[in-house]
Design a protein around this motif. Structure first.
Motif, PDB file in Angstrom:
ATOM      1  N   GLY A 157       0.796  -1.218   0.000  1.00  0.00           N
ATOM      2  CA  GLY A 157       0.000   0.000   0.000  1.00  0.00           C
ATOM      3  C   GLY A 157       0.831   1.271   0.000  1.00  0.00           C
ATOM      4  N   GLY A 158       2.113   1.128   0.231  1.00  0.00           N
ATOM      5  CA  GLY A 158       2.993   2.288   0.267  1.00  0.00           C
ATOM      6  C   GLY A 158       3.463   2.719  -1.106  1.00  0.00           C
ATOM      7  N   SER A 159       4.374   3.683  -1.113  1.00  0.00           N
ATOM      8  CA  SER A 159       4.869   4.271  -2.366  1.00  0.00           C
ATOM      9  C   SER A 159       6.385   4.365  -2.350  1.00  0.00           C
ATOM     10  CB  SER A 159       4.291   5.675  -2.561  1.00  0.00           C
ATOM     11  OG  SER A 159       2.882   5.659  -2.642  1.00  0.00           O
ATOM     12  N   LEU A 160       6.932   4.314  -3.542  1.00  0.00           N
ATOM     13  CA  LEU A 160       8.346   4.568  -3.762  1.00  0.00           C
ATOM     14  C   LEU A 160       8.494   5.334  -5.067  1.00  0.00           C
ATOM     15  CD1 LEU A 160      10.171   1.193  -2.877  1.00  0.00           C
ATOM     16  CD2 LEU A 160      10.395   3.355  -1.657  1.00  0.00           C
ATOM     17  N   ARG A 161       9.573   6.092  -5.148  1.00  0.00           N
ATOM     18  CA  ARG A 161       9.876   6.817  -6.388  1.00  0.00           C
ATOM     19  C   ARG A 161      11.284   6.434  -6.824  1.00  0.00           C
ATOM     20  NH1 ARG A 161       7.859  11.215  -9.105  1.00  0.00           N
ATOM     21  NH2 ARG A 161       9.321  12.588 -10.191  1.00  0.00           N
ATOM     22  N   LEU A 162      11.366   5.758  -7.940  1.00  0.00           N
ATOM     23  CA  LEU A 162      12.657   5.367  -8.497  1.00  0.00           C
ATOM     24  C   LEU A 162      13.143   6.454  -9.442  1.00  0.00           C
ATOM     25  CD1 LEU A 162      12.043   1.599  -9.344  1.00  0.00           C
ATOM     26  CD2 LEU A 162      12.737   2.642  -7.189  1.00  0.00           C
ATOM     27  N   SER A 163      14.457   6.645  -9.444  1.00  0.00           N
ATOM     28  CA  SER A 163      15.068   7.603 -10.357  1.00  0.00           C
ATOM     29  C   SER A 163      16.130   6.906 -11.188  1.00  0.00           C
ATOM     30  CB  SER A 163      15.686   8.761  -9.581  1.00  0.00           C
ATOM     31  OG  SER A 163      14.697   9.519  -8.924  1.00  0.00           O
ATOM     32  N   CYS A 164      16.334   7.454 -12.373  1.00  0.00           N
ATOM     33  CA  CYS A 164      17.352   6.934 -13.274  1.00  0.00           C
ATOM     34  C   CYS A 164      18.132   8.125 -13.809  1.00  0.00           C
ATOM     35  CB  CYS A 164      16.693   6.167 -14.421  1.00  0.00           C
ATOM     36  SG  CYS A 164      17.834   5.539 -15.666  1.00  0.00           S
ATOM     37  N   ALA A 165      19.422   8.174 -13.471  1.00  0.00           N
ATOM     38  CA  ALA A 165      20.285   9.260 -13.928  1.00  0.00           C
ATOM     39  C   ALA A 165      21.153   8.759 -15.075  1.00  0.00           C
ATOM     40  CB  ALA A 165      21.168   9.748 -12.784  1.00  0.00           C
ATOM     41  N   ALA A 166      21.172   9.527 -16.152  1.00  0.00           N
ATOM     42  CA  ALA A 166      21.907   9.119 -17.349  1.00  0.00           C
ATOM     43  C   ALA A 166      23.070  10.058 -17.614  1.00  0.00           C
ATOM     44  CB  ALA A 166      20.975   9.108 -18.551  1.00  0.00           C
ATOM     45  N   SER A 167      24.173   9.479 -18.015  1.00  0.00           N
ATOM     46  CA  SER A 167      25.304  10.288 -18.459  1.00  0.00           C
ATOM     47  C   SER A 167      25.197  10.516 -19.953  1.00  0.00           C
ATOM     48  CB  SER A 167      26.616   9.569 -18.140  1.00  0.00           C
ATOM     49  OG  SER A 167      26.697   8.372 -18.893  1.00  0.00           O
TER      50      SER A 167
END
Length: 124
Positions: A15-25
């Motif tokens: 029921g919770g939340s997460l925010r994934l990030s993707c950093a690109a060079s």
């Protein structure tokens, strides 16, 4: 050459939340379609979501539609996957990927570059 680094994974209750990030060079991030895939233990890597180079079109797996949202910021060379209403079956290593192909966004063979993955664990 493009390098991708995911972050934002972790342990969360159902029921919770997460925010994934993707950093690109690299300076060519904006020319690529971006996708998110996941792989649970003993299973094949599966498509989660994808977004076109300009953010104009998004695609989602049926299992996450309405709960996950993909976005990107080309000015910052970053992409995100907002995951809400998480379920134990969402537990997996999540990978971001970039591809130039105009083929099916759900097909992982269409992606040229992959990150190392970030673990998401959802407890019941």
């Amino acid at each position: 050459q493009v390098q991708l680094v995911e972050s934002g994974g972790g342990l969360v209750q159902a029921g919770g939340s997460l925010r994934l990030s993707c950093a690109a060079s690299g300076r060519t991030f904006s020319t690529y379609r971006m996708g998110w895939f996941r792989q649970a233990p003993g299973k094949e890597r599966e498509f989660v979501a994808a977004i076109t180079w300009n953010g104009g079109t998004t695609y989602y797996a049926d299992s996450v539609k309405g709960r996950f949202a993909i976005s990107r910021d080309n000015a910052k060379n970053t992409g995100n996957l907002q995951m809400n209403s998480l379920k134990p079956e969402d537990t997996a290593v999540y990978y971001c990927a970039l591809g130039l192909s105009l083929g099916l966004p759900r097909d992982r063979r269409q992606y040229n570059y992959w990150g190392q993955g970030t673990q998401v664990t959802v407890s019941s």
